[in-house]
Design a protein around this motif. Structure first.
Motif, PDB file in Angstrom:
ATOM      1  N   ARG A   1       0.837  -1.277  -0.070  1.00 49.10           N
ATOM      2  CA  ARG A   1      -0.003   0.026   0.057  1.00 49.10           C
ATOM      3  C   ARG A   1       0.852   1.216   0.081  1.00 49.10           C
ATOM      4  NH1 ARG A   1      -4.723   0.335   3.770  1.00 49.10           N
ATOM      5  NH2 ARG A   1      -4.968  -1.696   4.530  1.00 49.10           N
ATOM      6  N   LEU A   2       2.096   1.148   0.663  1.00 44.55           N
ATOM      7  CA  LEU A   2       2.933   2.342   0.790  1.00 44.55           C
ATOM      8  C   LEU A   2       3.494   2.549  -0.650  1.00 44.55           C
ATOM      9  CD1 LEU A   2       4.527   2.064   4.399  1.00 44.55           C
ATOM     10  CD2 LEU A   2       3.015   3.728   3.396  1.00 44.55           C
ATOM     11  N   TRP A   3       3.900   1.473  -1.387  1.00 45.39           N
ATOM     12  CA  TRP A   3       4.344   1.696  -2.558  1.00 45.39           C
ATOM     13  C   TRP A   3       3.465   2.245  -3.358  1.00 45.39           C
ATOM     14  CZ3 TRP A   3       9.112   1.537  -4.602  1.00 45.39           C
ATOM     15  CH2 TRP A   3      10.096   0.779  -3.816  1.00 45.39           C
ATOM     16  N   ALA A   4       2.132   1.722  -3.229  1.00 39.31           N
ATOM     17  CA  ALA A   4       1.079   2.303  -4.297  1.00 39.31           C
ATOM     18  C   ALA A   4       1.084   3.768  -4.003  1.00 39.31           C
ATOM     19  CB  ALA A   4      -0.298   1.664  -3.792  1.00 39.31           C
ATOM     20  N   LEU A   5       0.883   4.153  -2.802  1.00 44.41           N
ATOM     21  CA  LEU A   5       0.792   5.752  -2.256  1.00 44.41           C
ATOM     22  C   LEU A   5       2.014   6.474  -3.038  1.00 44.41           C
ATOM     23  CD1 LEU A   5      -0.652   7.939  -0.598  1.00 44.41           C
ATOM     24  CD2 LEU A   5       1.073   7.415   1.063  1.00 44.41           C
ATOM     25  N   ALA A   6       3.125   5.878  -2.845  1.00 46.82           N
ATOM     26  CA  ALA A   6       4.392   6.703  -3.221  1.00 46.82           C
ATOM     27  C   ALA A   6       4.161   6.924  -4.919  1.00 46.82           C
ATOM     28  CB  ALA A   6       5.632   5.868  -3.014  1.00 46.82           C
ATOM     29  N   LEU A   7       3.948   5.733  -5.478  1.00 45.97           N
ATOM     30  CA  LEU A   7       3.784   5.903  -7.043  1.00 45.97           C
ATOM     31  C   LEU A   7       2.721   6.703  -7.888  1.00 45.97           C
ATOM     32  CD1 LEU A   7       4.800   2.073  -7.984  1.00 45.97           C
ATOM     33  CD2 LEU A   7       6.356   4.049  -7.938  1.00 45.97           C
ATOM     34  N   SER A   8       1.548   6.684  -6.839  1.00 45.74           N
ATOM     35  CA  SER A   8       0.553   7.584  -7.178  1.00 45.74           C
ATOM     36  C   SER A   8       0.928   8.905  -7.090  1.00 45.74           C
ATOM     37  CB  SER A   8      -0.779   7.244  -6.745  1.00 45.74           C
ATOM     38  OG  SER A   8      -0.576   6.685  -5.259  1.00 45.74           O
ATOM     39  N   LEU A   9       1.662   9.267  -5.823  1.00 43.64           N
ATOM     40  CA  LEU A   9       2.128  10.799  -5.764  1.00 43.64           C
ATOM     41  C   LEU A   9       2.871  11.030  -7.119  1.00 43.64           C
ATOM     42  CD1 LEU A   9       3.363  10.881  -2.231  1.00 43.64           C
ATOM     43  CD2 LEU A   9       1.213  11.552  -3.073  1.00 43.64           C
ATOM     44  N   GLY A  10       3.760  10.266  -7.508  1.00 47.35           N
ATOM     45  CA  GLY A  10       4.733  10.414  -8.431  1.00 47.35           C
ATOM     46  C   GLY A  10       3.679  10.317 -10.002  1.00 47.35           C
ATOM     47  N   ALA A  11       2.615   9.740 -10.197  1.00 44.51           N
ATOM     48  CA  ALA A  11       2.038   9.752 -11.078  1.00 44.51           C
ATOM     49  C   ALA A  11       1.354  11.215 -11.228  1.00 44.51           C
ATOM     50  CB  ALA A  11       0.814   8.691 -11.300  1.00 44.51           C
ATOM     51  N   VAL A  12       0.827  11.682  -9.880  1.00 41.98           N
ATOM     52  CA  VAL A  12       0.042  12.816 -10.051  1.00 41.98           C
ATOM     53  C   VAL A  12       1.072  13.989 -10.551  1.00 41.98           C
ATOM     54  CG1 VAL A  12      -1.241  14.640  -8.550  1.00 41.98           C
ATOM     55  CG2 VAL A  12      -1.515  12.100  -8.312  1.00 41.98           C
ATOM     56  N   ALA A  13       2.202  14.088 -10.107  1.00 44.51           N
ATOM     57  CA  ALA A  13       3.266  14.998 -10.188  1.00 44.51           C
ATOM     58  C   ALA A  13       3.335  14.909 -11.957  1.00 44.51           C
ATOM     59  CB  ALA A  13       4.369  14.741  -9.701  1.00 44.51           C
ATOM     60  N   GLY A  14       3.547  13.841 -12.449  1.00 39.84           N
ATOM     61  CA  GLY A  14       3.738  13.537 -13.772  1.00 39.84           C
ATOM     62  C   GLY A  14       2.770  14.284 -14.671  1.00 39.84           C
ATOM     63  N   ALA A  15       1.313  14.021 -14.248  1.00 44.20           N
ATOM     64  CA  ALA A  15       0.293  14.389 -15.122  1.00 44.20           C
ATOM     65  C   ALA A  15       0.277  16.144 -14.854  1.00 44.20           C
ATOM     66  CB  ALA A  15      -0.871  13.955 -14.249  1.00 44.20           C
ATOM     67  N   ILE A  16       0.371  16.591 -13.701  1.00 41.25           N
ATOM     68  CA  ILE A  16       0.496  18.111 -13.550  1.00 41.25           C
ATOM     69  C   ILE A  16       1.480  18.677 -14.787  1.00 41.25           C
ATOM     70  CG2 ILE A  16       0.620  20.103 -12.368  1.00 41.25           C
ATOM     71  CD1 ILE A  16      -0.438  18.295 -10.082  1.00 41.25           C
ATOM     72  N   TYR A  17       2.558  17.854 -14.491  1.00 41.66           N
ATOM     73  CA  TYR A  17       3.916  18.479 -15.401  1.00 41.66           C
ATOM     74  C   TYR A  17       3.549  18.495 -16.817  1.00 41.66           C
ATOM     75  CZ  TYR A  17       8.359  19.099 -17.521  1.00 41.66           C
ATOM     76  OH  TYR A  17       9.372  19.613 -18.228  1.00 41.66           O
ATOM     77  N   THR A  18       3.003  17.199 -17.350  1.00 42.51           N
ATOM     78  CA  THR A  18       2.858  17.338 -18.825  1.00 42.51           C
ATOM     79  C   THR A  18       1.718  18.157 -19.215  1.00 42.51           C
ATOM     80  OG1 THR A  18       2.975  14.708 -18.094  1.00 42.51           O
ATOM     81  CG2 THR A  18       2.621  15.287 -20.432  1.00 42.51           C
ATOM     82  N   LEU A  19       0.731  18.329 -18.425  1.00 42.16           N
ATOM     83  CA  LEU A  19      -0.491  18.936 -18.799  1.00 42.16           C
ATOM     84  C   LEU A  19      -0.135  20.605 -18.741  1.00 42.16           C
ATOM     85  CD1 LEU A  19      -3.415  17.377 -16.936  1.00 42.16           C
ATOM     86  CD2 LEU A  19      -2.987  17.520 -19.306  1.00 42.16           C
ATOM     87  N   PHE A  20       0.517  21.045 -17.852  1.00 40.87           N
ATOM     88  CA  PHE A  20       0.825  22.358 -17.611  1.00 40.87           C
ATOM     89  C   PHE A  20       2.134  22.972 -17.752  1.00 40.87           C
ATOM     90  CE2 PHE A  20      -2.967  21.005 -14.887  1.00 40.87           C
ATOM     91  CZ  PHE A  20      -3.744  21.618 -15.579  1.00 40.87           C
ATOM     92  N   LEU A  21       3.159  22.203 -17.634  1.00 36.57           N
ATOM     93  CA  LEU A  21       4.460  22.720 -17.469  1.00 36.57           C
ATOM     94  C   LEU A  21       5.329  22.182 -18.535  1.00 36.57           C
ATOM     95  CD1 LEU A  21       4.693  22.436 -13.436  1.00 36.57           C
ATOM     96  CD2 LEU A  21       4.489  24.412 -14.667  1.00 36.57           C
ATOM     97  N   ARG A  22       4.977  21.317 -19.397  1.00 32.19           N
ATOM     98  CA  ARG A  22       5.694  20.760 -20.181  1.00 32.19           C
ATOM     99  C   ARG A  22       6.846  21.736 -21.083  1.00 32.19           C
ATOM    100  NH1 ARG A  22       3.588  17.423 -24.832  1.00 32.19           N
ATOM    101  NH2 ARG A  22       1.807  18.238 -23.924  1.00 32.19           N
ATOM    102  N   ASN A  23       6.201  22.588 -21.688  1.00 34.33           N
ATOM    103  CA  ASN A  23       6.915  23.466 -22.295  1.00 34.33           C
ATOM    104  C   ASN A  23       7.470  24.923 -21.807  1.00 34.33           C
ATOM    105  OD1 ASN A  23       6.585  21.934 -24.625  1.00 34.33           O
ATOM    106  ND2 ASN A  23       4.359  22.558 -24.833  1.00 34.33           N
ATOM    107  N   ALA A  24       6.955  24.983 -20.179  1.00 31.85           N
ATOM    108  CA  ALA A  24       7.310  26.195 -19.793  1.00 31.85           C
ATOM    109  C   ALA A  24       8.941  26.439 -19.685  1.00 31.85           C
ATOM    110  CB  ALA A  24       6.753  26.084 -18.192  1.00 31.85           C
ATOM    111  N   ARG A  25       9.075  27.720 -19.767  1.00 32.77           N
ATOM    112  CA  ARG A  25      10.889  28.186 -19.889  1.00 32.77           C
ATOM    113  C   ARG A  25      10.860  28.611 -18.475  1.00 32.77           C
ATOM    114  NH1 ARG A  25      12.092  31.171 -24.593  1.00 32.77           N
ATOM    115  NH2 ARG A  25      10.327  30.718 -25.716  1.00 32.77           N
ATOM    116  N   ALA A  26      12.240  29.016 -18.213  1.00 28.92           N
ATOM    117  CA  ALA A  26      12.471  29.674 -16.716  1.00 28.92           C
ATOM    118  C   ALA A  26      11.583  31.073 -16.979  1.00 28.92           C
ATOM    119  CB  ALA A  26      14.118  30.229 -16.981  1.00 28.92           C
ATOM    120  N   TYR A  27      11.281  31.137 -15.641  1.00 28.64           N
ATOM    121  CA  TYR A  27      10.381  32.390 -15.249  1.00 28.64           C
ATOM    122  C   TYR A  27      11.308  33.689 -15.643  1.00 28.64           C
ATOM    123  CZ  TYR A  27       8.280  35.865 -12.225  1.00 28.64           C
ATOM    124  OH  TYR A  27       7.864  37.329 -11.857  1.00 28.64           O
TER     125      TYR A  27
END
Ligand code: ADP
Length: 656
Positions: A7-33
């Motif tokens: 269950r802890l592995w599942a928790l850890a991996l889903s945190l990673g998945a959410v992070a990956g999703a947010i990154y791909t959706l909104f930040l993939r092409n973002a450059r330095a501020y």
């Protein structure tokens, strides 16, 4: 508590998945501020690694607090490099520090990294949504950065609390959040302000940004001083509380139970155990244990095997040992597994003269951590403190036992007066009765009757004589050691002679003699051995039914001989095993009243056995009946006689 790694592995991996999703959706092409300044990713990664190496940490009971400067590289990264680069730098630096320096196991490493990734992606998102670039640092930018960092701090706390809830199998959010969140936000805001000064410096005078290292280092030292202070107060507080509650107790079982409960909660362990070593002249080794789900096993006798177990090492070396998970030594691991222990700490318990036992805590709760050095130091201190309470409780316990023995002895003395009057009167009455009848002129008595009655008179006279002799011997043995006369004694012949002496008795046919071929002669006191054997045989005949057999066995063993008398009666109740050797002690008054006896036979026998350098004991009852064994040394030199006498004196003192 159920440990559930999947269950802890599942928790850890889903945190990673959410992070990956947010990154791909909104930040993939973002450059330095702000691309006016170039910060190499390696520098950033190094900074992240450094903040993970220098962490101030306190962990107490169910509480834990960590302080690091990780917000500083995070803010610098949010301003001057692309989101993808911040995340990559943080994961690289974090992975190196956590795996190599902090030695995180795989699960913990993955969990920490995915949790960082999630916090940082959300922070980058917020930063972008709020901040608008300006020439100098604008308040809007500052607000954006602080909000972003706060969000990532809150996400971090939430992730950790969720992981604890999963690991311990119950919802801990309510219990933990109120204590963890305030500190987390204060630290995040403090670190952000230092970082924002750094950002401002980087934009105006980049080289001066190096000066930032000084307040950053000072901040870290402040965190560390705080955690150390906190740790000390917590330890003192816990020790104070534990000794205070313990000092109100004197009863051994309650004291031990409280010690176990405190040890378990203090060190977040599943199992706590107290082992007491055998006491001189007191009880043997004992153990009490508080296990999973509050299963309490009170003090009970155990066998301690000196070849296995850490206790032997702890006892001989006198300091605490910690066996973190996984236990490295194969033999130890196997041994602890049989006790249901995955990791453990064992500390010596001190008594009035040296180590009196050990205290063990085992199975650190949750699968993230195991026992570390600071746990061990505190554990040792805790055990030192509770030693006094346990020792006191143990002394009280012994005093109570000795008092009750003393009371029994007094009662036995009172009973003795009644028994002895009865024992003296019975033969006297029958002697007087038969003598009177024989003297009567008015009745006809046949010669056969005369003979039979005179035989009764003689036998009862003998009984009376023996009883008086026993009484005299006991009073003599009280004041001076028995006089012994060592000669060469041929044992088979002596044993036959003793049995011969019983031949006129009803039921004497039951006696069987078994001798080993090697049994020959030894140096000993003939009269004493004869008397001991007679007493044992007498009891064996007295306390068993007529249709059972009685065996007298003689065998040679290394350094001596063992002579035993075995019967098939009801035996002796476990709790009376030692008392039957006390003066005047009888297990069942009404029964002895019927068969006769004054409770002196075994006392005399044991005293005689020891005065000739031997030992007399009751074998533990594996089969029906009682077996008494007499051990005699082949060569009863003065040394073994002295040793037996010294032992006798010790026993007496121990008995109070
Ligand atoms: P007594 O004169 O009463 O027999 P002892 O000192 O010889 O005194 O024995 C003490 C007590 O031990 C006895 O009263 C009896 O209860 C118990 N006892 C001794 N030997 C035996 C035996 N072989 N079987 C059962 N009980 C025994």
């Amino acid at each position: 508590v159920r440990l559930s790694s999947p269950r802890l592995w599942a928790l850890a991996l889903s945190l990673g998945a959410v992070a990956g999703a947010i990154y791909t959706l909104f930040l993939r092409n973002a450059r330095a501020y702000d691309s006016s300044i170039h910060v190499p990713w390696q520098v950033l990664a190094l900074a992240f690694a450094a903040t993970e190496v220098f962490v101030a940490h306190v962990h107490f009971r169910k509480q834990s607090e960590s302080f690091s400067l990780s917000e500083v590289p995070l803010i610098v990264g949010l301003f001057f490099v692309a989101p993808g680069v911040v995340i990559a730098a943080q994961l690289t630096g974090g992975a190196i520090a956590l795996a190599l320096h902090r030695k995180n196991p795989p699960l913990k490493l993955v969990f920490n990294l995915t949790q960082f990734a999630l916090g940082t992606t959300v922070a980058a998102l917020i930063m972008r949504a709020i901040a608008r670039p300006g020439a100098a640092l604008t308040s809007r930018e500052a607000l954006a950065a602080v909000t972003a960092v706060l969000a990532s701090a809150v996400i971090g706390v939430l992730c950790v609390v969720t992981a604890i809830s999963v690991a311990e199998g119950e919802n801990k959010i309510r219990a933990k959040l109120p204590s963890m969140l305030p500190m987390g936000t204060i630290v995040a805001v403090t670190n952000s302000s230092v970082a924002l000064i750094g950002v401002a410096l980087l934009r105006t005078a980049p080289l001066l940004a190096v000066l930032l290292l000084v307040p950053a280092a000072m901040l870290f030292l402040a965190y560390r001083a705080y955690t150390m202070q906190r740790k000390q107060t917590e330890s003192l507080d816990m020790l104070y509380r534990s000794t205070r509650t313990l000092n109100q107790r004197i009863d051994l079982d309650t004291t031990v139970r409280m010690v176990l409960e405190q040890a378990r909660s203090m060190f977040r362990a599943e199992i706590a155990q107290v082992t007491l070593l055998p006491e001189d002249g007191g009880p043997g080794a004992q153990r009490a244990r508080l296990g999973a789900e509050d299963a309490f096993e009170p003090m009970r006798a155990i066998e301690l095997d000196p070849t296995v177990g850490v206790w032997a090492r702890v006892v001989s070396e006198g300091y605490a040992v910690s066996l973190p998970r996984p236990i490295e030594n194969d033999r130890l691991r196997a041994y602890f597994e049989t006790q249901g222990m995955r990791d453990a700490m064992v500390a010596p318990l001190y008594g009035t003269d040296g180590v009196a036992g050990t205290v063990t805590v085992a199975n650190r709760l949750g699968d993230i951590s195991t026992f570390d050095d600071s746990d061990l130091t505190l554990f040792q201190t805790f055990v030192n403190h509770v030693s006094v309470s346990i020792q006191n409780a143990r002394l009280v316990h012994r005093l109570q036992a000795s008092l009750s023995r003393q009371q029994d002895l007094n009662k036995a003395k009172d009973d003795f007066v009644a028994t002895i009057s009865h024992e003296l009167r019975t033969p006297l009455t029958s002697i007087q009765g038969f003598a009177k009848t024989l003297l009567r002129q008015d009745i006809e008595i046949t010669p056969d009757e005369t003979r039979a009655w005179l035989q009764v008179i003689e036998r009862q006279g003998q009984n009376l004589g023996m009883l008086i002799e026993d009484l005299l011997l006991v009073s003599r043995l009280e004041s001076q050691p028995a006089r012994v006369q060592m000669t060469e004694v041929l044992l088979p012949e002596l044993m036959e002679q003793v049995i011969e002496g019983f031949m006129h008795r009803p039921g004497a046919r039951r006696i069987e003699l078994r001798l080993e071929a090697q049994l020959a002669s030894i140096q000993t006191d003939r009269a004493a051995v004869g008397r001991i054997l007679s007493n044992l045989l007498e009891n064996a005949l007295k306390y068993t039914a007529d249709n059972t057999s009685v065996r007298v066995v003689g065998r040679a063993i290394a350094g001596g001989v063992v002579l035993s008398v075995e019967d098939e009666g009801d035996g002796i109740p476990e709790e009376e095993r030692e008392r039957i050797f006390d003066r005047f002690y009888q297990v069942d008054q009404s029964r002895t009243r019927r068969v006769g006896g004054a409770g002196l036979g075994l006392y005399i026998s044991r005293t005689l056995a020891e005065s000739i350098g031997g030992r007399l004991w009751l074998e533990s009852q594996r089969k029906r009946g009682a077996t008494f064994s007499l051990w005699l040394p082949a060569e009863p030199g003065p040394a073994s006689l002295d040793a037996a006498r010294a032992q006798r004196a010790r026993d007496k003192r121990a008995a109070g």
